[in-house]
Scaffold this motif. Structure first.
Motif, mmCIF file in Angstrom:
data_model
loop_
_atom_site.group_PDB
_atom_site.id
_atom_site.type_symbol
_atom_site.label_atom_id
_atom_site.label_comp_id
_atom_site.label_asym_id
_atom_site.label_seq_id
_atom_site.Cartn_x
_atom_site.Cartn_y
_atom_site.Cartn_z
ATOM 1 N N GLY A 29 -15.609 18.012 -59.436
ATOM 2 C CA GLY A 29 -14.866 17.664 -60.575
ATOM 3 C C GLY A 29 -15.469 17.192 -61.931
ATOM 4 N N TRP A 30 -14.971 17.336 -62.955
ATOM 5 C CA TRP A 30 -15.777 17.072 -64.345
ATOM 6 C C TRP A 30 -15.561 15.855 -64.547
ATOM 7 C CZ3 TRP A 30 -18.835 20.858 -66.592
ATOM 8 C CH2 TRP A 30 -18.925 21.923 -65.888
ATOM 9 N N PHE A 31 -16.637 15.216 -65.240
ATOM 10 C CA PHE A 31 -16.831 13.993 -65.747
ATOM 11 C C PHE A 31 -17.542 13.563 -66.921
ATOM 12 C CE2 PHE A 31 -16.533 14.111 -61.179
ATOM 13 C CZ PHE A 31 -15.515 13.304 -60.772
ATOM 14 N N ASP A 32 -17.189 12.804 -67.750
ATOM 15 C CA ASP A 32 -17.662 12.080 -68.932
ATOM 16 C C ASP A 32 -18.738 11.330 -68.601
ATOM 17 O OD1 ASP A 32 -16.409 13.880 -70.856
ATOM 18 O OD2 ASP A 32 -14.995 12.316 -71.231
ATOM 19 N N MET A 33 -19.847 11.097 -69.168
ATOM 20 C CA MET A 33 -20.989 9.979 -68.719
ATOM 21 C C MET A 33 -20.285 8.715 -68.640
ATOM 22 S SD MET A 33 -24.395 11.647 -70.489
ATOM 23 C CE MET A 33 -25.219 10.037 -69.860
ATOM 24 N N THR A 34 -19.311 8.541 -69.612
ATOM 25 C CA THR A 34 -18.636 7.207 -69.505
ATOM 26 C C THR A 34 -17.702 6.827 -68.540
ATOM 27 O OG1 THR A 34 -17.073 7.954 -71.096
ATOM 28 C CG2 THR A 34 -19.104 6.977 -72.068
ATOM 29 N N GLN A 35 -17.251 7.896 -67.745
ATOM 30 C CA GLN A 35 -16.173 7.593 -66.792
ATOM 31 C C GLN A 35 -17.046 7.298 -65.425
ATOM 32 O OE1 GLN A 35 -14.562 11.665 -67.093
ATOM 33 N NE2 GLN A 35 -12.815 10.509 -68.288
ATOM 34 N N VAL A 36 -17.422 6.135 -65.580
ATOM 35 C CA VAL A 36 -18.169 5.391 -64.220
ATOM 36 C C VAL A 36 -16.977 5.236 -63.002
ATOM 37 C CG1 VAL A 36 -19.549 3.554 -63.431
ATOM 38 C CG2 VAL A 36 -19.903 4.546 -65.607
ATOM 39 N N GLY A 37 -16.046 4.512 -63.133
ATOM 40 C CA GLY A 37 -15.076 4.056 -62.315
ATOM 41 C C GLY A 37 -14.428 5.354 -61.866
ATOM 42 N N ARG A 38 -14.257 6.276 -62.375
ATOM 43 C CA ARG A 38 -13.589 7.614 -62.169
ATOM 44 C C ARG A 38 -14.454 8.471 -61.418
ATOM 45 N NH1 ARG A 38 -13.326 12.882 -64.760
ATOM 46 N NH2 ARG A 38 -11.796 13.822 -63.641
ATOM 47 N N LEU A 39 -15.818 8.386 -61.481
ATOM 48 C CA LEU A 39 -16.842 9.100 -60.805
ATOM 49 C C LEU A 39 -16.838 8.332 -59.415
ATOM 50 C CD1 LEU A 39 -19.311 10.597 -60.537
ATOM 51 C CD2 LEU A 39 -20.462 9.276 -61.727
ATOM 52 N N PHE A 40 -16.963 7.031 -59.396
ATOM 53 C CA PHE A 40 -17.391 6.629 -58.108
ATOM 54 C C PHE A 40 -16.029 6.683 -57.225
ATOM 55 C CE2 PHE A 40 -20.379 3.313 -60.167
ATOM 56 C CZ PHE A 40 -21.655 4.130 -59.957
ATOM 57 N N ASP A 41 -14.779 6.572 -57.804
ATOM 58 C CA ASP A 41 -13.758 6.758 -56.941
ATOM 59 C C ASP A 41 -13.431 8.287 -56.393
ATOM 60 O OD1 ASP A 41 -12.807 4.114 -57.325
ATOM 61 O OD2 ASP A 41 -11.745 4.868 -59.420
ATOM 62 N N ALA A 42 -14.051 9.236 -57.261
ATOM 63 C CA ALA A 42 -14.019 10.623 -56.927
ATOM 64 C C ALA A 42 -15.090 10.818 -55.753
ATOM 65 C CB ALA A 42 -14.179 11.439 -57.916
ATOM 66 N N LEU A 43 -16.237 10.232 -55.646
ATOM 67 C CA LEU A 43 -17.229 10.392 -54.744
ATOM 68 C C LEU A 43 -16.738 9.729 -53.532
ATOM 69 C CD1 LEU A 43 -20.405 9.568 -56.934
ATOM 70 C CD2 LEU A 43 -19.684 11.886 -56.057
ATOM 71 N N LYS A 44 -16.104 8.719 -53.622
ATOM 72 C CA LYS A 44 -15.575 8.095 -52.331
ATOM 73 C C LYS A 44 -14.407 8.931 -51.869
ATOM 74 C CE LYS A 44 -17.291 3.389 -53.585
ATOM 75 N NZ LYS A 44 -16.941 2.123 -54.304
ATOM 76 N N ALA A 45 -13.542 9.175 -52.662
ATOM 77 C CA ALA A 45 -12.447 10.165 -51.945
ATOM 78 C C ALA A 45 -12.796 11.384 -51.485
ATOM 79 C CB ALA A 45 -11.446 10.168 -53.204
ATOM 80 N N ALA A 46 -14.065 11.725 -51.722
ATOM 81 C CA ALA A 46 -14.590 13.097 -51.315
ATOM 82 C C ALA A 46 -15.662 13.056 -50.087
ATOM 83 C CB ALA A 46 -15.367 14.018 -52.260
ATOM 84 N N GLY A 47 -15.581 11.649 -49.774
ATOM 85 C CA GLY A 47 -16.385 11.214 -48.413
ATOM 86 C C GLY A 47 -17.778 11.240 -48.852
#
Length: 275
Positions: free
Chosen positions: A51-69
């Protein structure tokens, strides 16, 4: 965690993220790449779960990492420290922003410690890139065909002292020394910018680039790193060689980097008992 635990790769610029992906592919380790917009090379993620993320998208990043296992996380690749006062973070990033601003006043390593603590608080195990790409750590000794002279060692020792003093202030990891004295110090612009400044500094001719880890370095993120590009920039600046801290610095493709140093007539040293 077992070796097959799914890895989350937070990928900035440069070649190291691609080396992590290659190592995972070779060992069969599952991988999710969180590519940072404006930094990560698109070729690094092509065909991979990402996934692609801006450095400011902290919540979206953590959610994506958890969803990916994802269980373990590696952070690597060059990233320019942002102006925290101009960021527009998501709500989770906004909660963390005061900590980052406070850490930013102390230096880059203080910021990285907050990053590490944040990932661990979210339940991820942060590991160093050398735990995945096992041959990245610099070995000790002469690493190329060119040997350092006694005069060169005088410069290396002066550079080690300067680099460690700079690191103690959390301002950088690299110094250029020549004729037994410090000629230039790394700042937030990085090592390549330091070397490009040295092109216009006659006093740097015949000197050395020294890179050393900071006292209390957060070893899982941002160890000193060199590669063939570093060699090219050092040669362009008229330096005689490069010395890096063995066991605490990374060399991207040791064989290619040593060959580039040989071709440029530069010595390449991994130091461990000097300074």
């Amino acid at each position: 965690m077992g070796t097959k635990a799914k890895l989350g790769l937070i990928a900035g610029a440069g070649m190291v993220p691609a080396l992590v992906r290659a190592a995972c592919r070779q060992t069969g380790r599952p991988l999710f790449i969180a590519a940072l917009n404006g930094f990560c090379d698109p070729a690094t993620v092509a065909g991979a779960e990402h996934g692609w993320f801006d450095m400011t998208q902290v919540g979206r990043l953590f959610d994506a990492l958890k969803a990916a296992g994802v269980a373990e996380v590696v952070i690597c690749g060059a990233v320019t420290r942002p102006d925290f006062g101009k960021l527009l973070p998501d709500w989770r990033g906004a909660r963390l922003l005061p900590r980052f601003i406070k850490a930013g006043l102390q230096g880059d390593d203080a910021v990285l410690r907050v990053v590490a603590e944040t990932f661990e608080a979210e339940g991820f195990r942060l590991i160093g890139v050398e735990a995945v790409v096992v041959d990245l750590l610099a070995p000790a000794g002469q690493l190329g065909a060119v040997a350092a002279s006694e005069a060169d060692w005088s410069n290396i020792r002066a550079g080690i002292v300067a680099a460690r003093a700079l690191g103690a202030e959390d301002k950088g990891q690299a110094a250029v020394a020549a004729n037994g004295r410090t000629i230039g110090l790394e700042d937030q612009a990085g090592t390549d910018a330091l070397l490009k400044r040295m092109v216009d500094e006659p006093a740097a001719r015949g000197g050395v680039l020294v890179k050393a880890s900071k006292p209390g370095q957060e070893r899982r993120v941002d160890l000193p790193t060199i590669g063939t590009g570093t060699v090219a920039n050092a040669a362009a600046a008229g330096l005689r060689g490069i010395a890096i801290e063995a066991g605490s610095a990374l060399i991207v493709d040791l064989g290619a980097t040593a060959a580039a140093a040989d071709a440029a007539g530069l010595y390449l040293i991994g130091f461990d008992n000097y300074g």
